[in-house]
Motif scaffolding. Structure first.
Motif, PDB file in Angstrom:
ATOM      1  N   ILE A 148       3.990   2.580  -2.450  1.00  0.00           N
ATOM      2  CA  ILE A 148       2.633   2.711  -1.894  1.00  0.00           C
ATOM      3  C   ILE A 148       2.549   2.077  -0.516  1.00  0.00           C
ATOM      4  O   ILE A 148       1.863   2.601   0.372  1.00  0.00           O
ATOM      5  N   VAL A 149       3.256   0.965  -0.304  1.00  0.00           N
ATOM      6  CA  VAL A 149       3.304   0.386   1.040  1.00  0.00           C
ATOM      7  C   VAL A 149       3.919   1.391   2.009  1.00  0.00           C
ATOM      8  O   VAL A 149       3.406   1.608   3.117  1.00  0.00           O
ATOM      9  N   PHE A 150       4.999   2.014   1.600  1.00  0.00           N
ATOM     10  CA  PHE A 150       5.602   3.046   2.451  1.00  0.00           C
ATOM     11  C   PHE A 150       4.628   4.202   2.670  1.00  0.00           C
ATOM     12  O   PHE A 150       4.332   4.594   3.803  1.00  0.00           O
ATOM     13  N   VAL A 161       0.929  -6.147   2.417  1.00  0.00           N
ATOM     14  CA  VAL A 161       0.394  -5.515   3.629  1.00  0.00           C
ATOM     15  C   VAL A 161       0.288  -6.526   4.762  1.00  0.00           C
ATOM     16  O   VAL A 161       0.546  -6.214   5.932  1.00  0.00           O
ATOM     17  N   GLN A 162      -0.047  -7.750   4.435  1.00  0.00           N
ATOM     18  CA  GLN A 162      -0.211  -8.784   5.459  1.00  0.00           C
ATOM     19  C   GLN A 162       1.117  -9.184   6.105  1.00  0.00           C
ATOM     20  O   GLN A 162       1.123  -9.835   7.150  1.00  0.00           O
ATOM     21  N   THR A 163       2.245  -8.791   5.501  1.00  0.00           N
ATOM     22  CA  THR A 163       3.558  -9.144   6.062  1.00  0.00           C
ATOM     23  C   THR A 163       4.144  -8.041   6.928  1.00  0.00           C
ATOM     24  O   THR A 163       5.205  -8.245   7.537  1.00  0.00           O
ATOM     25  N   LEU A 164       3.509  -6.872   6.991  1.00  0.00           N
ATOM     26  CA  LEU A 164       4.088  -5.753   7.726  1.00  0.00           C
ATOM     27  C   LEU A 164       4.128  -6.058   9.223  1.00  0.00           C
ATOM     28  O   LEU A 164       3.145  -6.496   9.811  1.00  0.00           O
ATOM     29  N   VAL A 165       5.266  -5.816   9.833  1.00  0.00           N
ATOM     30  CA  VAL A 165       5.481  -6.150  11.242  1.00  0.00           C
ATOM     31  C   VAL A 165       4.963  -5.023  12.120  1.00  0.00           C
ATOM     32  O   VAL A 165       5.371  -3.865  11.985  1.00  0.00           O
ATOM     33  N   ALA A 166       4.057  -5.363  13.021  1.00  0.00           N
ATOM     34  CA  ALA A 166       3.493  -4.397  13.957  1.00  0.00           C
ATOM     35  C   ALA A 166       3.975  -4.702  15.364  1.00  0.00           C
ATOM     36  O   ALA A 166       4.225  -5.865  15.714  1.00  0.00           O
ATOM     37  N   LEU A 218      -3.834  -0.420  15.526  1.00  0.00           N
ATOM     38  CA  LEU A 218      -4.751  -0.730  14.434  1.00  0.00           C
ATOM     39  C   LEU A 218      -3.966  -1.440  13.339  1.00  0.00           C
ATOM     40  O   LEU A 218      -2.906  -0.959  12.917  1.00  0.00           O
ATOM     41  N   GLU A 219      -4.467  -2.576  12.895  1.00  0.00           N
ATOM     42  CA  GLU A 219      -3.773  -3.332  11.864  1.00  0.00           C
ATOM     43  C   GLU A 219      -3.701  -2.558  10.555  1.00  0.00           C
ATOM     44  O   GLU A 219      -4.602  -1.783  10.225  1.00  0.00           O
ATOM     45  N   ALA A 220      -2.608  -2.772   9.811  1.00  0.00           N
ATOM     46  CA  ALA A 220      -2.510  -2.230   8.462  1.00  0.00           C
ATOM     47  C   ALA A 220      -3.666  -2.784   7.635  1.00  0.00           C
ATOM     48  O   ALA A 220      -3.823  -4.008   7.512  1.00  0.00           O
ATOM     49  N   THR A 221      -4.478  -1.885   7.092  1.00  0.00           N
ATOM     50  CA  THR A 221      -5.760  -2.279   6.505  1.00  0.00           C
ATOM     51  C   THR A 221      -5.822  -1.863   5.040  1.00  0.00           C
ATOM     52  O   THR A 221      -5.407  -0.755   4.672  1.00  0.00           O
ATOM     53  N   VAL A 278       4.989   8.519  -4.438  1.00  0.00           N
ATOM     54  CA  VAL A 278       3.722   8.668  -3.740  1.00  0.00           C
ATOM     55  C   VAL A 278       3.500  10.098  -3.262  1.00  0.00           C
ATOM     56  O   VAL A 278       4.434  10.912  -3.206  1.00  0.00           O
ATOM     57  N   SER A 279       2.265  10.375  -2.894  1.00  0.00           N
ATOM     58  CA  SER A 279       1.909  11.690  -2.369  1.00  0.00           C
ATOM     59  C   SER A 279       2.689  12.031  -1.116  1.00  0.00           C
ATOM     60  O   SER A 279       2.865  13.209  -0.783  1.00  0.00           O
ATOM     61  N   SER A 280       3.195  11.022  -0.417  1.00  0.00           N
ATOM     62  CA  SER A 280       3.886  11.213   0.852  1.00  0.00           C
ATOM     63  C   SER A 280       5.297  11.751   0.703  1.00  0.00           C
ATOM     64  O   SER A 280       5.943  12.071   1.703  1.00  0.00           O
ATOM     65  N   PHE A 281       5.798  11.854  -0.529  1.00  0.00           N
ATOM     66  CA  PHE A 281       7.179  12.305  -0.727  1.00  0.00           C
ATOM     67  C   PHE A 281       7.289  13.799  -0.478  1.00  0.00           C
ATOM     68  O   PHE A 281       6.502  14.600  -0.994  1.00  0.00           O
ATOM     69  N   ARG A 282       8.285  14.167   0.320  1.00  0.00           N
ATOM     70  CA  ARG A 282       8.547  15.583   0.564  1.00  0.00           C
ATOM     71  C   ARG A 282      10.021  15.788   0.837  1.00  0.00           C
ATOM     72  O   ARG A 282      10.643  15.020   1.563  1.00  0.00           O
ATOM     73  N   VAL A 283      10.580  16.816   0.237  1.00  0.00           N
ATOM     74  CA  VAL A 283      11.911  17.294   0.575  1.00  0.00           C
ATOM     75  C   VAL A 283      11.715  18.659   1.225  1.00  0.00           C
ATOM     76  O   VAL A 283      10.838  19.424   0.817  1.00  0.00           O
TER      77      VAL A 283
END
Length: 478
Positions: free
Chosen positions: A273-275, A309-314, A361-364, A436-441
């Motif tokens: 989900i983070v991905f 989420v608070q650790t994600l590097v931007a 925009l920060e990861a929210t 996740v919904s984001s998966f695609r091949v």
């Protein structure tokens, strides 16, 4: 160190052309102009369409092995230019380098798949003697190229979403004109540069950066037999209304939901989900926007997700440790920041992020978001995830369906009965289980329902859209 040129051409009827250097393309992280490209004027677009019409028969008559050879050449050259392609994505799209490299890998996969499918354009022999009147008749059908195609590709995957139109067209023998997104035209231009090295018939392709106002011919010109558009719903449905008699394929927006059931592996669900929610700053139409979590695990999972989420590097997408890069523009970042602020003012609880500086925009992460809010109803297209809880599986499925969009959905559950119920009931183009919904091949049938579009991409399925069935009937008893 990879460097980009100062000026790039467009490709008109297979050849580089530099009628101007009007289009300035910015580095999305620094905001500075990175390079210029030529911008196609209406007369150039008209020449390209005329060239595609002239190329229709030669392209259709190319033997399958020759079309396959063109696609194989592209695969080889993309591998050789891997670093250049990835760096171009970093600059023009603001895509973190790891995501950019992933997209180049998918570009190569898509052309490789098309090469394999180029020799598999099958037909069928069909028995016609279904009644006495058809005795002595036999039938067969084959697929033939639909003709000149019009492609309009978006900014968020400048390479692979262009590839999902270009590669199938070459595989079946359709000439095409393509308008890449003005914010990110370079990926398609480089594809054009590679195609220009091949022996495709003159007019087989044109890559034409163009302003939206000056590109009406891509939609309305009756010489074009198919329009394939990927982009926003408002634009897509308007194009369909003006496309006339041509076939239209639309891959539009989403507001994807993921359901996390009580029996889910929470560590696995967290990582995915983070991905899905935050990769390439959430600028994907299947990015995880809504996460619906079973009440019995909700508090624990919420705290895990907020902490992660608070650790994600931007920061600078060219730095390999960066996970969150810039959004495509300061305008888009400000738009989504406003939606977040409205949701918080309406009662949503901010768990992480929420800040914005320029295009960054920060990861929210939020919970308790009003389901009537703009942030909940519309496509965020940015690094924002909304949490909610459920106790009843059917109610969770109803919540997934509570959207005018229907592209893909994700489920984390070990219960096969729940999976099958979701597959039956969810109003989406695809259901992904334990991811996740984001998966695609890139060989999947990919597309949506409702406001998410019409038709399916994925190489073989796009090839079907770019061909028509031609029937043959033979009477044998004379």
């Amino acid at each position: 160190m990879t460097q980009l040129k100062d000026v790039y051409p467009l490709y008109l009827n297979n050849r580089a052309a530099q009628p101007n250097a009007t289009l300035a393309v910015t580095d999305k992280f620094t905001g500075e102009v990175a390079f210029h490209t030529a911008l196609a004027t209406p007369d150039v677009i008209d020449q390209a369409i005329a060239g595609a019409v002239e190329a229709a028969r030669p392209c259709a008559e190319m033997p399958a092995y020759a079309r396959q050879g063109v696609l194989d050449h592209c695969v080889t050259r993309f591998r050789e230019r891997f670093d250049e392609l990835a760096y171009a994505l970093c600059v023009e799209a603001g895509k973190p380098i790891a995501d950019a490299e992933g997209e180049v890998t998918r570009l190569i996969d898509t052309f490789r798949l098309a090469s394999e499918e180029a020799t598999r354009n099958y037909g069928e022999v069909q028995p016609l003697d279904i009644s006495p009147r058809a005795r002595g008749y036999m039938g067969m059908w084959k697929r033939v190229p639909i003709g000149p195609c019009s492609f309009i590709s978006p900014f968020n995957f400048p390479l692979n979403l262009a590839a999902h139109k270009i590669a199938p067209a070459i595989a079946v023998g359709c000439p095409f004109v393509m308008k890449p997104a003005s914010l990110t035209p370079l990926g398609a231009i480089i594809i054009g540069e590679v195609l220009a090295e091949t022996d495709l018939p003159p007019g087989a392709f044109s890559i034409l950066p163009a302003s939206r106002d000056g590109a009406d011919q891509f939609t309305t010109d009756e010489r074009l037999k198919l329009l394939s558009f990927t982009g926003s719903p408002g634009v897509g449905w308007d194009l369909k209304a003006r496309a006339g008699k041509k076939k239209v394929v639309l891959e539009l927006g989403g507001n994807a939901a993921v359901v996390v059931d009580a029996d889910a592996d929470l560590d696995h669900a967290l990582a995915r989900i983070v991905f899905g929610g935050y990769y390439q700053s959430g600028q994907s139409c299947i990015h995880v926007q809504r996460v619906i979590v079973h009440d019995s695990i909700y508090d624990r999972f919420r705290d895990m997700l907020a902490a992660k989420v608070q650790t994600l590097v931007a920061g600078d997408p060219k730095v390999r440790t960066t996970f969150i890069g810039p959004m495509i523009s300061t305008k888009e970042a400000a738009r989504l920041k406003d939606w977040i602020d409205q949701a918080v003012a309406g009662g949503a609880h901010l768990l992480a992020g929420g800040g914005c500086q320029g295009a960054m925009l920060e990861a929210t992460l939020l919970e308790d978001c009003d389901r009537a809010s703009t942030l909940y109803r519309e496509e965020a297209f940015g690094p924002v995830v909304i949490l909610s809880r459920f106790t009843d599986w059917d109610a969770a499925l109803d919540e997934v369906n509570d959207s005018r969009f229907g592209l893909q959905a994700g489920l984390f559950t070990r219960d096969l009965h729940k999976v099958l119920a979701a597959w039956d009931r969810l109003e989406v183009g695809g259901v992904v289980v334990n991811d996740v919904s984001s998966f695609r091949v890139d060989n999947m049938p990919y597309g949506g329902v409702k406001d998410s579009g019409l038709g399916r991409e994925g190489v073989r399925f796009a090839m079907e859209d770019m061909t028509e069935i031609r029937n043959l009937v033979i009477r044998r008893d004379i």
